[in-house]
Design a protein around this motif. Structure first.
Motif, short mmCIF file in Angstrom:
data_model
loop_
_atom_site.label_atom_id
_atom_site.label_comp_id
_atom_site.label_asym_id
_atom_site.label_seq_id
_atom_site.Cartn_x
_atom_site.Cartn_y
_atom_site.Cartn_z
N ILE A 120 -6.16 -0.75 -7.34
CA ILE A 120 -5.00 -1.41 -7.96
C ILE A 120 -3.77 -0.51 -7.85
O ILE A 120 -2.66 -0.98 -7.58
CB ILE A 120 -5.29 -1.76 -9.43
N ASP A 121 -3.98 0.77 -8.03
CA ASP A 121 -2.86 1.72 -7.96
C ASP A 121 -2.21 1.74 -6.58
O ASP A 121 -1.05 2.14 -6.45
CB ASP A 121 -3.35 3.13 -8.31
N ASN A 122 -2.96 1.33 -5.55
CA ASN A 122 -2.44 1.42 -4.18
C ASN A 122 -1.81 0.13 -3.67
O ASN A 122 -1.14 0.15 -2.63
CB ASN A 122 -3.58 1.80 -3.22
N VAL A 123 -2.02 -0.98 -4.37
CA VAL A 123 -1.62 -2.28 -3.83
C VAL A 123 -0.10 -2.39 -3.63
O VAL A 123 0.36 -2.91 -2.61
CB VAL A 123 -2.11 -3.43 -4.73
N ALA A 124 0.67 -1.88 -4.57
CA ALA A 124 2.13 -2.00 -4.46
C ALA A 124 2.64 -1.27 -3.21
O ALA A 124 3.43 -1.83 -2.43
CB ALA A 124 2.81 -1.45 -5.71
N TYR A 125 2.18 -0.05 -3.01
CA TYR A 125 2.66 0.70 -1.84
C TYR A 125 2.13 0.08 -0.54
O TYR A 125 2.86 0.02 0.46
CB TYR A 125 2.25 2.17 -1.91
#
Length: 328
Positions: A120-125
């Motif tokens: 989830i922490d990586n989805v935006a980037y």
């Protein structure tokens, strides 16, 4: 479903290998788009069966185990990894790239509620980085997916130890990506206004872009810094030369309901976070559902217990001077 899901994942891996090595026949973007649409529909079907509120649960890490237990035991991480791999070989797609890009963004947004905290922490980037390889026609879609479907559920996530989550820490990189690869100032404004509503200290991320970004990103960040954070002394410099933002430049985000009577023209004004209502009335769109006032009222009459919230509209005007009374 498990067998079919496994076969489709194998297909994605095969697409990646053939694109990576240039093996014949080279898969078209249309073929890959159809496979990704299968996964999007599968994920939405699974989500619709859940009676709890996964979109609320995703906002806090402490509910991750409980949230993941709501779903069938499928390899969601493997799907995420496959999407990541495909982004790496986008430059080898020569036919149907736009269709592939649209399906990729849709699948990423549909997959979000099914991911563990590290992904989830990586989805935006990951979503923002796709702007470096997808065609210009999809830049608005990328910004929309970030602002409406990804950032509200990732950068505000509460961690178990109370520290800032990794998604929030990556915002400077997200801004840098969009500012570098989109030449449309309206995209920059839309992203920044979204972030201003979600992250109180976003000015630090802008300063980070000004300090360390590429030349195009630095230039845009500096202009927007002085546009949205006006100087205490309005006579310090001619702010009119910095940026003129016209509201008409911002593409309105339209109602997502499948049967909207003004489809494609009615600007969304309300949002419904109930995933089952969302998937019922917008069958191919990830939740939450964004609605025009007319559709929101109509659905509310049929479902009076549902809550509909106002959504953030573009700022029509920014003051020439700081309006913070405490600062004087």
């Amino acid at each position: 479903m498990l067998i079919r899901n496994s076969l489709k994942l194998t297909s994605l891996h095969d697409y990646y290998q053939r694109l990576l090595h240039g093996s014949q026949p080279v898969p078209s973007g249309l073929d890959m788009a159809n496979t990704l649409k299968f996964f999007s529909q599968m994920l939405l079907s699974l989500l619709k069966e859940v009676h709890e509120s996964p979109l609320e649960m995703v906002k806090s890490q402490k509910y991750d185990a409980e949230r993941m237990a709501l779903y069938p035991n499928l390899d969601y991480k493997q799907l995420y990894n496959a999407l990541t791999q495909l982004i790496d070989v986008v430059s080898s797609i020569h036919i149907g790239l736009q269709a592939f890009g649209q399906a990729l963004l849709q699948c990423l947004a549909c997959l979000l509620p099914f991911l563990d905290h590290d992904l989830i922490d990586n989805v935006a980037y990951l979503t923002a980085s796709s702007i470096s390889v997808l065609p210009m026609e999809l830049h608005q879609d990328i910004v929309n997916y970030l602002c409406y479907y990804i950032l509200p559920f990732t950068i505000t996530r509460k961690t178990e130890d109370g520290t800032e989550n990794a998604a929030s820490q990556s915002i400077a990189a997200v801004i840098m990506m969009i500012f570098q690869y989109s030449s449309n100032p309206a995209h920059h404004c839309q992203l920044l206004e979204c972030l201003m509503a979600l992250k109180p200290g976003v000015v630090k991320d802008i300063l980070c872009v000004v300090a360390y970004g590429t030349a195009p990103a630095r230039a845009s960040a500096a202009k927007l810094l002085f546009y949205y954070w006006p100087s205490f002394n309005p006579n310090l410099f001619d702010r009119r030369a910095v940026l003129v933002k016209f509201a008409n430049d911002l593409a309105p985000f339209v109602c997502q309901r499948d049967s909207c009577p003004n489809a494609g023209n009615a600007e969304a004004g309300k949002v419904c976070y109930d995933h089952r209502i969302s998937i019922t009335f917008a069958t191919e769109t990830p939740p939450p559902m964004y609605l025009c006032i007319e559709c929101a009222n109509e659905i509310h009459r049929a479902h009076p217990n549902q809550l509909f919230y106002d959504i953030l509209h573009p700022m029509q005007q920014v003051s020439m001077i700081c309006e913070n009374k405490v600062s004087h």
